[in-house]
Motif scaffolding. Sequence first.
Motif, PDB file in Angstrom:
ATOM      1  N   ARG A 221      25.864  21.459  14.873  1.00  0.00           N
ATOM      2  CA  ARG A 221      24.895  20.429  15.227  1.00  0.00           C
ATOM      3  C   ARG A 221      24.521  19.604  13.994  1.00  0.00           C
ATOM      4  NH1 ARG A 221      22.476  25.377  14.246  1.00  0.00           N
ATOM      5  NH2 ARG A 221      20.610  25.269  12.917  1.00  0.00           N
ATOM      6  N   ASN A 222      23.813  18.529  14.207  1.00  0.00           N
ATOM      7  CA  ASN A 222      23.086  17.816  13.161  1.00  0.00           C
ATOM      8  C   ASN A 222      21.615  17.863  13.550  1.00  0.00           C
ATOM      9  OD1 ASN A 222      21.783  16.060  11.420  1.00  0.00           O
ATOM     10  ND2 ASN A 222      23.352  14.468  11.508  1.00  0.00           N
ATOM     11  N   ASP A 223      20.851  18.678  12.850  1.00  0.00           N
ATOM     12  CA  ASP A 223      19.447  18.861  13.206  1.00  0.00           C
ATOM     13  C   ASP A 223      18.611  17.606  13.009  1.00  0.00           C
ATOM     14  OD1 ASP A 223      19.668  21.514  14.032  1.00  0.00           O
ATOM     15  OD2 ASP A 223      19.410  22.299  11.998  1.00  0.00           O
ATOM     16  N   LEU A 224      19.131  16.639  12.244  1.00  0.00           N
ATOM     17  CA  LEU A 224      18.381  15.403  12.028  1.00  0.00           C
ATOM     18  C   LEU A 224      18.655  14.350  13.097  1.00  0.00           C
ATOM     19  CD1 LEU A 224      18.646  14.979   8.145  1.00  0.00           C
ATOM     20  CD2 LEU A 224      16.836  16.071   9.494  1.00  0.00           C
ATOM     21  N   GLU A 225      19.597  14.633  13.981  1.00  0.00           N
ATOM     22  CA  GLU A 225      19.942  13.637  15.001  1.00  0.00           C
ATOM     23  C   GLU A 225      18.785  13.369  15.968  1.00  0.00           C
ATOM     24  OE1 GLU A 225      23.171  13.746  18.453  1.00  0.00           O
ATOM     25  OE2 GLU A 225      24.105  13.646  16.458  1.00  0.00           O
ATOM     26  N   PRO A 226      18.148  14.388  16.565  1.00  0.00           N
ATOM     27  CA  PRO A 226      17.030  14.094  17.476  1.00  0.00           C
ATOM     28  C   PRO A 226      15.874  13.349  16.817  1.00  0.00           C
ATOM     29  CG  PRO A 226      17.849  16.321  17.846  1.00  0.00           C
ATOM     30  CD  PRO A 226      18.507  15.831  16.585  1.00  0.00           C
ATOM     31  N   PRO A 227      15.408  13.774  15.613  1.00  0.00           N
ATOM     32  CA  PRO A 227      14.317  12.989  15.010  1.00  0.00           C
ATOM     33  C   PRO A 227      14.745  11.583  14.613  1.00  0.00           C
ATOM     34  CG  PRO A 227      15.048  14.714  13.499  1.00  0.00           C
ATOM     35  CD  PRO A 227      15.686  14.988  14.823  1.00  0.00           C
ATOM     36  N   ALA A 228      16.003  11.397  14.220  1.00  0.00           N
ATOM     37  CA  ALA A 228      16.466  10.045  13.883  1.00  0.00           C
ATOM     38  C   ALA A 228      16.482   9.160  15.116  1.00  0.00           C
ATOM     39  CB  ALA A 228      17.857  10.110  13.250  1.00  0.00           C
ATOM     40  N   ILE A 229      16.852   9.718  16.261  1.00  0.00           N
ATOM     41  CA  ILE A 229      16.836   8.949  17.507  1.00  0.00           C
ATOM     42  C   ILE A 229      15.405   8.569  17.875  1.00  0.00           C
ATOM     43  CG2 ILE A 229      17.237   9.112  19.998  1.00  0.00           C
ATOM     44  CD1 ILE A 229      19.758  10.732  19.354  1.00  0.00           C
ATOM     45  N   ALA A 230      14.454   9.478  17.584  1.00  0.00           N
ATOM     46  CA  ALA A 230      13.052   9.154  17.844  1.00  0.00           C
ATOM     47  C   ALA A 230      12.584   7.987  16.981  1.00  0.00           C
ATOM     48  CB  ALA A 230      12.181  10.386  17.584  1.00  0.00           C
ATOM     49  N   VAL A 231      13.108   7.904  15.751  1.00  0.00           N
ATOM     50  CA  VAL A 231      12.754   6.815  14.846  1.00  0.00           C
ATOM     51  C   VAL A 231      13.501   5.539  15.212  1.00  0.00           C
ATOM     52  CG1 VAL A 231      12.863   6.036  12.442  1.00  0.00           C
ATOM     53  CG2 VAL A 231      12.161   8.386  12.955  1.00  0.00           C
ATOM     54  N   ALA A 232      14.782   5.680  15.565  1.00  0.00           N
ATOM     55  CA  ALA A 232      15.632   4.521  15.892  1.00  0.00           C
ATOM     56  C   ALA A 232      16.411   4.824  17.170  1.00  0.00           C
ATOM     57  CB  ALA A 232      16.579   4.215  14.735  1.00  0.00           C
ATOM     58  N   PRO A 233      15.868   4.516  18.341  1.00  0.00           N
ATOM     59  CA  PRO A 233      16.509   4.870  19.612  1.00  0.00           C
ATOM     60  C   PRO A 233      17.908   4.301  19.803  1.00  0.00           C
ATOM     61  CG  PRO A 233      14.215   4.260  19.963  1.00  0.00           C
ATOM     62  CD  PRO A 233      14.527   3.925  18.534  1.00  0.00           C
ATOM     63  N   VAL A 234      18.256   3.233  19.078  1.00  0.00           N
ATOM     64  CA  VAL A 234      19.582   2.641  19.239  1.00  0.00           C
ATOM     65  C   VAL A 234      20.688   3.625  18.851  1.00  0.00           C
ATOM     66  CG1 VAL A 234      19.705   1.637  16.913  1.00  0.00           C
ATOM     67  CG2 VAL A 234      20.949   0.555  18.800  1.00  0.00           C
ATOM     68  N   ILE A 235      20.358   4.638  18.053  1.00  0.00           N
ATOM     69  CA  ILE A 235      21.354   5.646  17.672  1.00  0.00           C
ATOM     70  C   ILE A 235      21.897   6.341  18.913  1.00  0.00           C
ATOM     71  CG2 ILE A 235      21.681   7.849  16.461  1.00  0.00           C
ATOM     72  CD1 ILE A 235      19.632   6.852  14.400  1.00  0.00           C
ATOM     73  N   ALA A 236      21.039   6.603  19.891  1.00  0.00           N
ATOM     74  CA  ALA A 236      21.499   7.236  21.130  1.00  0.00           C
ATOM     75  C   ALA A 236      22.500   6.337  21.855  1.00  0.00           C
ATOM     76  CB  ALA A 236      20.304   7.543  22.033  1.00  0.00           C
ATOM     77  N   LYS A 237      22.279   5.028  21.793  1.00  0.00           N
ATOM     78  CA  LYS A 237      23.208   4.096  22.429  1.00  0.00           C
ATOM     79  C   LYS A 237      24.567   4.122  21.734  1.00  0.00           C
ATOM     80  CE  LYS A 237      23.760  -0.765  23.746  1.00  0.00           C
ATOM     81  NZ  LYS A 237      23.141  -2.117  23.737  1.00  0.00           N
TER      82      LYS A 237
END
Length: 298
Positions: A221-237
């Motif tokens: 996993r990348n444990d920073l992925e969920p908090p980064a998506i919370a900061v910048a939702p476009v990452i999920a896109k």
Amino acid sequence: MTGDASRSELAPAKINLDLLVTARRLDGYHELDSLVVFAPLGDLVSFAPAEGSGFGLTLEAAGPFAGQVPLDRDNLVLKAADLFAARTGAVVAGRIMLDKRLPVGAGLGGGSADAAATLRLLNRVCGTRLGNARLRELGAELGADVPVCVYGRPVRMRGIGERLDPVRGLPTLGLVLVNPGVHVATPAVFRALGGLGEERHGGIHPQGGPLVLAQYLAESRNDLEPPAIAVAPVIAKVLQSLRTIEDCALARMSGSGSTCFGLFAGPDRAERAAAILRQAVPAWWVQAVTIEPDLVEP
């Protein structure tokens, strides 16, 4: 930017294939465990020495992301040059040129990679002949990510970045790097981090081809992925766009974002995927890269 190759050094993009955040230290740093590889593209650092010792040191920037580069003494390139001169006694005077080809705040090493390239370049130009281990020690004085960027080969990075174990046996990888043009500040991502993740079970012993590696990484996993998506939702896109492309074996964010990567069965498929994404979202920065197996100790 062109120039004498002996006075230029590539600062390769650092890609975290996974990133486990396993502990929080009393000094505020976090303990990490990450499988890191380096792409054959990045910024380019060049040095034009001044004639004589009575000149100072300046920094200039060019390239597609030059406008986002601070040129004062807070820049890690100048900090690396100042540190190198102070620790070695070498006269470092002249002009450093930074061809900024990678997005800023992108989770690809960025300033740390530039600082590492500066140390390697000055070591060669000044003839100081410091070994890789000593350069990594200097890098640690500049930031937690600089030693791994000095190393510049596939590695398991642990601690706060100081524990580096070479990783052999990785297959040739075809990756697509995608950045949506959003600068994500690492401190903001760590502030948004919830609980700590589990430690890695066992070592890293990659065997087989890229699809086998993708299966191994899918269990990590990348444990920073969920908090980064919370900061910048476009990452999920970005991640969803990669996952919808045929033959994408794995899609994940690198580092603290906002760049994501897709892992494909081979370089040709990665090139085709990159072409699809460039056409679909022209505003995104999209690059297909081939990462070859590492066979040589630095």
